[in-house]
Design an enzyme around this catalytic site. Structure first.
Site, short mmCIF file in Angstrom:
data_model
loop_
_atom_site.label_atom_id
_atom_site.label_comp_id
_atom_site.label_asym_id
_atom_site.label_seq_id
_atom_site.Cartn_x
_atom_site.Cartn_y
_atom_site.Cartn_z
N ASP A 1 0.81 -1.22 0.00
CA ASP A 1 0.00 0.00 0.00
C ASP A 1 0.85 1.28 0.00
O ASP A 1 2.06 1.23 0.22
CB ASP A 1 -0.95 0.01 1.22
CG ASP A 1 -0.30 -0.56 2.48
OD1 ASP A 1 0.93 -0.47 2.60
OD2 ASP A 1 -1.03 -1.11 3.32
N ASN B 269 -7.57 -3.17 14.28
CA ASN B 269 -8.95 -3.47 13.88
C ASN B 269 -9.02 -4.68 12.93
O ASN B 269 -10.06 -4.93 12.34
CB ASN B 269 -9.59 -2.25 13.22
CG ASN B 269 -8.87 -1.83 11.94
OD1 ASN B 269 -7.90 -2.47 11.53
ND2 ASN B 269 -9.32 -0.76 11.32
N HIS C 186 -7.25 -5.07 10.12
CA HIS C 186 -6.98 -4.83 8.70
C HIS C 186 -5.70 -5.52 8.24
O HIS C 186 -4.78 -5.73 9.03
CB HIS C 186 -6.98 -3.33 8.36
CG HIS C 186 -5.80 -2.55 8.81
ND1 HIS C 186 -5.86 -1.20 9.09
CD2 HIS C 186 -4.48 -2.87 9.01
CE1 HIS C 186 -4.66 -0.75 9.44
NE2 HIS C 186 -3.82 -1.74 9.39
N GLU D 11 -9.67 -2.12 5.42
CA GLU D 11 -10.29 -1.87 6.72
C GLU D 11 -11.56 -2.73 6.87
O GLU D 11 -12.07 -3.26 5.86
CB GLU D 11 -10.67 -0.39 6.83
CG GLU D 11 -9.51 0.58 6.63
CD GLU D 11 -8.54 0.65 7.80
OE1 GLU D 11 -8.48 -0.29 8.62
OE2 GLU D 11 -7.80 1.66 7.89
C1 F6R Z 1 1.50 -1.56 6.12
C2 F6R Z 1 0.21 -2.23 6.21
C3 F6R Z 1 -0.57 -2.30 7.49
C4 F6R Z 1 0.28 -2.57 8.72
C5 F6R Z 1 -0.59 -2.54 9.98
C6 F6R Z 1 0.22 -2.73 11.24
O1 F6R Z 1 2.04 -1.66 4.82
O2 F6R Z 1 -0.23 -2.73 5.24
O3 F6R Z 1 -1.57 -3.28 7.37
O4 F6R Z 1 0.91 -3.81 8.60
O5 F6R Z 1 -1.28 -1.33 10.04
O6 F6R Z 1 1.03 -1.61 11.42
P1 F6R Z 1 2.09 -1.54 12.62
O7 F6R Z 1 3.11 -2.57 12.31
O8 F6R Z 1 2.64 -0.14 12.55
O9 F6R Z 1 1.33 -1.84 13.86
#
Ligand code: F6R
Length: 262
Positions: free
Chosen positions: A68, A137, A139, A144
């Site tokens: 992303d 959450n 995702h 989401e």
């Molecule tokens: C990042 C992504 C997100 C993160 C997730 C956890 O490229 O796709 O799904 O893996 O938000 O983020 P952290 O590791 O910062 O808790």
């Protein structure tokens, strides 16, 4: 069932994740990796760089596609995921810059950019190994809750909890992006192998919902229950709300896995 590996602490889980990436690179030097950003992956990439040097492992034949990118941020913006990847991984290994891909957050037509990105993944033969983190959450990527389980790369509005969690990466007076381009859930499900890494107590509810809850758009990561080859690597804190934790630990004591590299 997914392979669920519970390690004593975050460091052990990060090492186990990096080891699997190194094994993939060693056995398939022309592999296509699906990569993730976020706090969880920072140490994984640091370990990967260090061990790849020790092993004299080349990244020159690899291709990568990140999950992303924030809409509105150019590649050289300090908080773009392109900058994150360059700083934390690509600048330190011999991967060819032209073989590293992220959606372009500043594309004039983000919907078209999403279609281009999805098509490029398909044209280049798909993803061999997809690395995933998980949001509090549930995702994956920026899919989401309520994301279609059949979704492809597209524009997504970020959840309020995601924007709050990501605020720590931005300066206090800087606006946190509200939208992202993200691989879809069906895109992720097409990867030939998936590794999900989660560490810390803040991820315990999401991990329990993903692994033991119903498959539902309410927890997008729960769709991984349908993936034929998924390894979930977690620390004890992230595992703390799993009902069948003792069972998983009896199968893979200490997170150890006798596995054969595919
Ligand atoms: C990042 C992504 C997100 C993160 C997730 C956890 O490229 O796709 O799904 O893996 O938000 O983020 P952290 O590791 O910062 O808790």
């Amino acid at each position: 069932m997914a392979t669920i590996l519970i390690h004593a602490d975050a460091k052990a889980a990060e090492n186990a994740t990096a080891k699997r990436l190194l094994d993939k690179i060693a056995t398939k030097p022309d592999a296509t990796l699906g990569l993730a950003t976020g706090g969880t992956m920072e140490q994984v990439y640091a370990i990967l760089i260090e061990k790849a040097r020790e092993l004299n492992l080349s990244f020159a034949g690899l291709k990568s596609f990140n999950l992303d990118e924030y809409i509105g941020l150019s590649a050289d913006h300090p908080q773009s995921y392109r900058t994150y990847m360059n700083k934390l991984l690509f600048d330190h290994v011999d991967i060819k810059p032209e073989n590293t891909h992220l959606p372009r957050g500043d594309a004039a037509d983000p919907a078209e950019e999403a279609r281009r990105y999805e098509a490029m993944i398909t044209e280049q033969g798909g993803i061999d190994l997809q690395l995933l983190g998980i949001g509090i959450n549930g995702h994956i990527g920026f899919n989401e809750p309520s994301s279609s389980l059949g979704s492809r790369t597209r524009i997504k509005k970020l959840a309020i909890s995601t924007m709050e969690a990501n605020r720590r990466f931005f300066k206090p007076d800087e606006a946190v992006p509200t939208h992202a381009l993200t691989m879809g859930i069906a895109t992720i499900m097409q990867a030939r192998k998936v590794i999900l890494l989660a560490t810390g107590a803040a991820k315990a509810d999401a991990i329990a919902a993903a692994l033991e809850g119903p498959v539902s758009t309410a927890c997008p990561a729960s769709v991984l229950q349908f993936h034929p080859d998924v390894t979930v690597i977690i620390d004890e804190d992230a595992a703390s709300k799993l009902k069948l934790r003792d069972f998983y630990e009896s199968i893979h004591p200490g997170g150890e896995e006798v596995y054969f590299v595919k």
